[in-house]
Design a protein around this motif. Structure first.
Motif, mmCIF file in Angstrom:
data_model
loop_
_atom_site.group_PDB
_atom_site.id
_atom_site.type_symbol
_atom_site.label_atom_id
_atom_site.label_comp_id
_atom_site.label_asym_id
_atom_site.label_seq_id
_atom_site.Cartn_x
_atom_site.Cartn_y
_atom_site.Cartn_z
ATOM 1 N N ARG A 53 4.530 -32.509 -45.385
ATOM 2 C CA ARG A 53 5.133 -31.837 -44.235
ATOM 3 C C ARG A 53 4.108 -30.994 -43.494
ATOM 4 O O ARG A 53 4.064 -30.971 -42.255
ATOM 5 C CB ARG A 53 6.310 -30.971 -44.709
ATOM 6 C CG ARG A 53 7.032 -30.238 -43.596
ATOM 7 C CD ARG A 53 8.290 -29.566 -44.128
ATOM 8 N NE ARG A 53 7.959 -28.566 -45.127
ATOM 9 C CZ ARG A 53 7.576 -27.333 -44.830
ATOM 10 N NH1 ARG A 53 7.464 -26.949 -43.572
ATOM 11 N NH2 ARG A 53 7.294 -26.472 -45.792
ATOM 12 N N ARG A 54 3.254 -30.304 -44.251
ATOM 13 C CA ARG A 54 2.209 -29.498 -43.608
ATOM 14 C C ARG A 54 1.229 -30.379 -42.829
ATOM 15 O O ARG A 54 0.795 -30.046 -41.720
ATOM 16 C CB ARG A 54 1.466 -28.704 -44.669
ATOM 17 C CG ARG A 54 2.292 -27.579 -45.313
ATOM 18 C CD ARG A 54 1.475 -26.817 -46.318
ATOM 19 N NE ARG A 54 0.314 -26.207 -45.679
ATOM 20 C CZ ARG A 54 -0.742 -25.746 -46.339
ATOM 21 N NH1 ARG A 54 -0.787 -25.867 -47.651
ATOM 22 N NH2 ARG A 54 -1.748 -25.197 -45.700
ATOM 23 N N PHE A 81 7.853 -36.834 -34.767
ATOM 24 C CA PHE A 81 9.145 -36.140 -34.850
ATOM 25 C C PHE A 81 10.136 -36.918 -35.713
ATOM 26 O O PHE A 81 10.880 -36.333 -36.514
ATOM 27 C CB PHE A 81 9.714 -35.925 -33.451
ATOM 28 C CG PHE A 81 9.076 -34.788 -32.707
ATOM 29 C CD1 PHE A 81 9.006 -33.518 -33.262
ATOM 30 C CD2 PHE A 81 8.521 -34.986 -31.440
ATOM 31 C CE1 PHE A 81 8.412 -32.470 -32.578
ATOM 32 C CE2 PHE A 81 7.912 -33.944 -30.761
ATOM 33 C CZ PHE A 81 7.845 -32.680 -31.325
ATOM 34 N N LEU A 82 10.156 -38.266 -35.563
ATOM 35 C CA LEU A 82 11.032 -39.077 -36.410
ATOM 36 C C LEU A 82 10.642 -38.950 -37.880
ATOM 37 O O LEU A 82 11.509 -38.823 -38.767
ATOM 38 C CB LEU A 82 10.958 -40.547 -35.972
ATOM 39 C CG LEU A 82 11.583 -40.878 -34.608
ATOM 40 C CD1 LEU A 82 11.327 -42.344 -34.258
ATOM 41 C CD2 LEU A 82 13.085 -40.592 -34.628
ATOM 42 N N ALA A 83 9.326 -38.970 -38.161
ATOM 43 C CA ALA A 83 8.872 -38.819 -39.546
ATOM 44 C C ALA A 83 9.235 -37.443 -40.098
ATOM 45 O O ALA A 83 9.619 -37.305 -41.266
ATOM 46 C CB ALA A 83 7.359 -39.051 -39.619
ATOM 47 N N ALA A 84 9.122 -36.434 -39.192
ATOM 48 C CA ALA A 84 9.491 -35.083 -39.639
ATOM 49 C C ALA A 84 10.977 -34.999 -39.947
ATOM 50 O O ALA A 84 11.391 -34.370 -40.929
ATOM 51 C CB ALA A 84 9.103 -34.061 -38.563
ATOM 52 N N ASP A 85 11.812 -35.648 -39.109
ATOM 53 C CA ASP A 85 13.253 -35.658 -39.379
ATOM 54 C C ASP A 85 13.559 -36.367 -40.693
ATOM 55 O O ASP A 85 14.385 -35.887 -41.504
ATOM 56 C CB ASP A 85 14.004 -36.339 -38.233
ATOM 57 C CG ASP A 85 13.937 -35.534 -36.935
ATOM 58 O OD1 ASP A 85 13.709 -34.300 -37.037
ATOM 59 O OD2 ASP A 85 14.107 -36.122 -35.854
ATOM 60 N N LEU A 116 11.524 -36.695 -43.185
ATOM 61 C CA LEU A 116 11.028 -35.850 -44.268
ATOM 62 C C LEU A 116 11.974 -34.689 -44.534
ATOM 63 O O LEU A 116 12.240 -34.340 -45.689
ATOM 64 C CB LEU A 116 9.627 -35.332 -43.931
ATOM 65 C CG LEU A 116 8.941 -34.472 -45.008
ATOM 66 C CD1 LEU A 116 8.787 -35.271 -46.301
ATOM 67 C CD2 LEU A 116 7.584 -33.992 -44.526
ATOM 68 N N ASN A 117 12.513 -34.082 -43.474
ATOM 69 C CA ASN A 117 13.475 -32.986 -43.659
ATOM 70 C C ASN A 117 14.730 -33.473 -44.368
ATOM 71 O O ASN A 117 15.279 -32.785 -45.230
ATOM 72 C CB ASN A 117 13.831 -32.371 -42.304
ATOM 73 C CG ASN A 117 12.678 -31.580 -41.715
ATOM 74 O OD1 ASN A 117 11.858 -31.026 -42.452
ATOM 75 N ND2 ASN A 117 12.594 -31.527 -40.386
ATOM 76 N N ALA A 118 15.191 -34.695 -43.991
ATOM 77 C CA ALA A 118 16.366 -35.248 -44.674
ATOM 78 C C ALA A 118 16.074 -35.494 -46.157
ATOM 79 O O ALA A 118 16.913 -35.219 -47.025
ATOM 80 C CB ALA A 118 16.792 -36.546 -43.989
ATOM 81 N N GLU A 133 17.803 -33.806 -49.383
ATOM 82 C CA GLU A 133 18.353 -34.566 -50.507
ATOM 83 C C GLU A 133 17.741 -34.129 -51.828
ATOM 84 O O GLU A 133 18.437 -33.975 -52.841
ATOM 85 C CB GLU A 133 18.094 -36.055 -50.273
ATOM 86 C CG GLU A 133 18.669 -36.945 -51.365
ATOM 87 C CD GLU A 133 18.374 -38.414 -51.115
ATOM 88 O OE1 GLU A 133 18.768 -39.241 -51.962
ATOM 89 O OE2 GLU A 133 17.750 -38.727 -50.081
ATOM 90 N N MET A 134 16.422 -33.889 -51.826
ATOM 91 C CA MET A 134 15.752 -33.436 -53.043
ATOM 92 C C MET A 134 16.234 -32.048 -53.443
ATOM 93 O O MET A 134 16.391 -31.750 -54.631
ATOM 94 C CB MET A 134 14.243 -33.440 -52.837
ATOM 95 C CG MET A 134 13.644 -34.834 -52.668
ATOM 96 S SD MET A 134 11.869 -34.796 -52.340
ATOM 97 C CE MET A 134 11.270 -34.115 -53.883
ATOM 98 N N GLN A 135 16.478 -31.186 -52.465
ATOM 99 C CA GLN A 135 17.001 -29.854 -52.786
ATOM 100 C C GLN A 135 18.389 -29.944 -53.393
ATOM 101 O O GLN A 135 18.729 -29.188 -54.313
ATOM 102 C CB GLN A 135 17.010 -28.990 -51.528
ATOM 103 C CG GLN A 135 15.623 -28.540 -51.071
ATOM 104 C CD GLN A 135 15.673 -27.726 -49.792
ATOM 105 O OE1 GLN A 135 16.677 -27.725 -49.090
ATOM 106 N NE2 GLN A 135 14.577 -27.055 -49.486
ATOM 107 N N GLU A 136 19.209 -30.888 -52.879
ATOM 108 C CA GLU A 136 20.536 -31.081 -53.462
ATOM 109 C C GLU A 136 20.421 -31.574 -54.903
ATOM 110 O O GLU A 136 21.134 -31.105 -55.797
ATOM 111 C CB GLU A 136 21.323 -32.073 -52.614
ATOM 112 C CG GLU A 136 22.753 -32.275 -53.093
ATOM 113 C CD GLU A 136 23.534 -33.207 -52.199
ATOM 114 O OE1 GLU A 136 24.692 -33.523 -52.531
ATOM 115 O OE2 GLU A 136 22.976 -33.636 -51.159
#
Length: 438
Positions: A128-129, A201-205, A207-209, A213-216
């Motif tokens: 992400r960074r 931006f699509l890759a960032a979205d 990655l955020n998704a 999911e990983m946080q869940e």
């Protein structure tokens, strides 16, 4: 007056007990004994009293024998009931042990999974960074390109405004071609930068998704770990409290005994930016503290006599407390519990400790004493064979001897004692407290 009363009394007695004479004849002489009515009355009364006493004594002995028989039958029924209850407790103990083992396995699996998740989170954060840095570079390039395009437009406008007809067409064609090519390259670079930005931006979205999911998943793992810790720690805490042992004092004692440290101190963290710990970091640190507490409980449980000294089939023949002495019949204090089984049955240490006595002791026969932590001592008496020596360190479950009938006994059995601070306590307190754990 008294003479007349005596005469009347004698007359009444003569009706029922007439005077009799008993003749005693020898070779040279004949004598007789006169039995007066009063004498016969005394003899009859004495005989009747003797017969009545014999009847009453026989009835008392018979009733006592019947009562003793009923008491023995009741004692046997109570013993059978107690044995059945102990068998049920043993079955429950085995079930709880299986559940604890399954919980431990789930805990280990969850711990391995959270380690993998931590690595994935760190990798995701690095990606992400990198993406954020790439987006910043693309945006900066796009801004520079747009500035260059505006400058080029202004230059073209100035050239067109300054053209007064004195310049030749051939001379003005080259700058125009150069500017057109520059504008075309700028437009292509702009379009490419915009396309790259959209892809970023699509890759960032995505990655955020994925991070969400990983946080869940991470939250699910944390919840499973917390439930596993609750299942693992709570029974141990109840076990020590049921045995009357202070959990805080026990944990402090074990912590002091296992206090070796060394190496660099690196706190647990899920970020590489030096920020304040996140909620997940604090949650993980709490779990680590609970894991440390669970480990301390495990170490403490091994140092207290929560195990059973006999693992083969046995039966309890005498409990802790006052009882009838099997030798003298008197009432005296029994400072342990007796396990009866076959001669040579293996006997095991009920906790980690050091052997302080292994030899003959009056009354105890062949006796082994083991000193444990927390001021606790266990004693194993009447052995047929001892398998440890003074000064030897033993662990819970180590074989220390064989069951026998040495010393002051009526049969083959183990006399097992637990002493705290030199005072005998009921060993069943520790054995029953561990039924839900081991």
């Amino acid at each position: 007056m008294r003479t007349q009363l005596a005469i009347k009394t004698n007359a009444i007695l003569e009706k029922y007990f007439p005077e009799r004479r008993v003749f005693l004849k020898s070779d040279n002489d004949t004598r007789f004994i006169r039995l007066r009515p009063i004498t016969q009355l005394v003899a009859v009364a004495g005989s009747a009293a003797l017969v009545a006493w014999a009847i009453i004594a026989t009835a008392v002995i018979l009733m006592d024998s019947i009562g003793s028989g009923n008491f023995r039958e009741q004692a046997k029924r109570d013993q059978y009931t107690y044995q059945a209850r102990l068998n049920d407790l043993s079955a429950q103990r085995d079930t709880r042990a299986e559940e604890a083992l399954a919980a431990q396995e789930r805990f280990n699996a969850a711990l391995a999974q959270i380690s993998v998740m931590q690595s994935e989170l760190l990798n995701s954060e690095t990606r992400r960074r990198e993406l954020e840095t790439g987006i910043d570079v693309i945006q900066s390039t796009l801004r520079d390109t747009m500035k260059d395009r505006e400058i080029a437009r202004k230059q073209i406008a100035q050239l067109q405004a300054s053209d007064d007809g004195t310049l030749h067409v051939a001379a003005s064609t080259a700058p125009m071609d150069f500017l057109a090519e520059a504008l075309e390259r700028t437009a292509k670079e702009r379009d490419q930068v915009v396309a790259d930005a959209e892809v970023a931006f699509l890759a960032a979205d995505e990655l955020n998704a994925k991070i969400a999911e990983m946080q869940e998943q991470n939250d699910t793992i944390f919840r499973q770990l917390e439930e596993a810790m609750t299942v693992s720690v709570a029974p141990l805490d109840r076990m020590f409290r049921a045995a009357g042992m202070s959990t805080d004092r026990i944990l402090d004692t074990v912590r002091r005994g296992y206090s070796g440290q060394g190496g660099p101190l690196t706190p647990l963290s899920f970020t590489t930016r030096g920020e304040q710990p996140s909620a997940d970091t604090l949650r993980a640190n709490r779990l680590i503290n609970q894991m440390d507490k669970l480990n301390l409980y495990r170490l403490a449980a091994a140092k207290a006599p929560f195990a059973n000294p006999v693992k083969d089939n046995f039966r309890f023949t005498s409990q802790f407390g006052f009882r009838r002495d099997p030798k003298t019949g008197g009432r005296r204090m029994h400072k342990g519990v007796d396990f009866a089984a076959g001669i040579g049955t293996p006997l095991y240490a009920t906790a980690d400790g050091v052997v302080t006595h292994a030899g003959w002791s009056s009354g105890y026969g062949r006796l082994v004493k083991i000193q444990h932590e927390f001021g606790i001592e266990t004693r194993y008496a009447h052995m047929s064979k001892m398998r440890v020596k003074v000064g030897q360190r033993v662990s819970r479950g180590d074989r220390i001897g064989d069951m026998g009938a040495s010393g002051r006994v009526t049969g083959v059995h183990l006399h097992y004692e637990v002493r705290v601070g030199g005072k005998a306590v009921n060993p069943m307190i520790y054995i029953k407290a561990a039924n839900d754990v081991f």
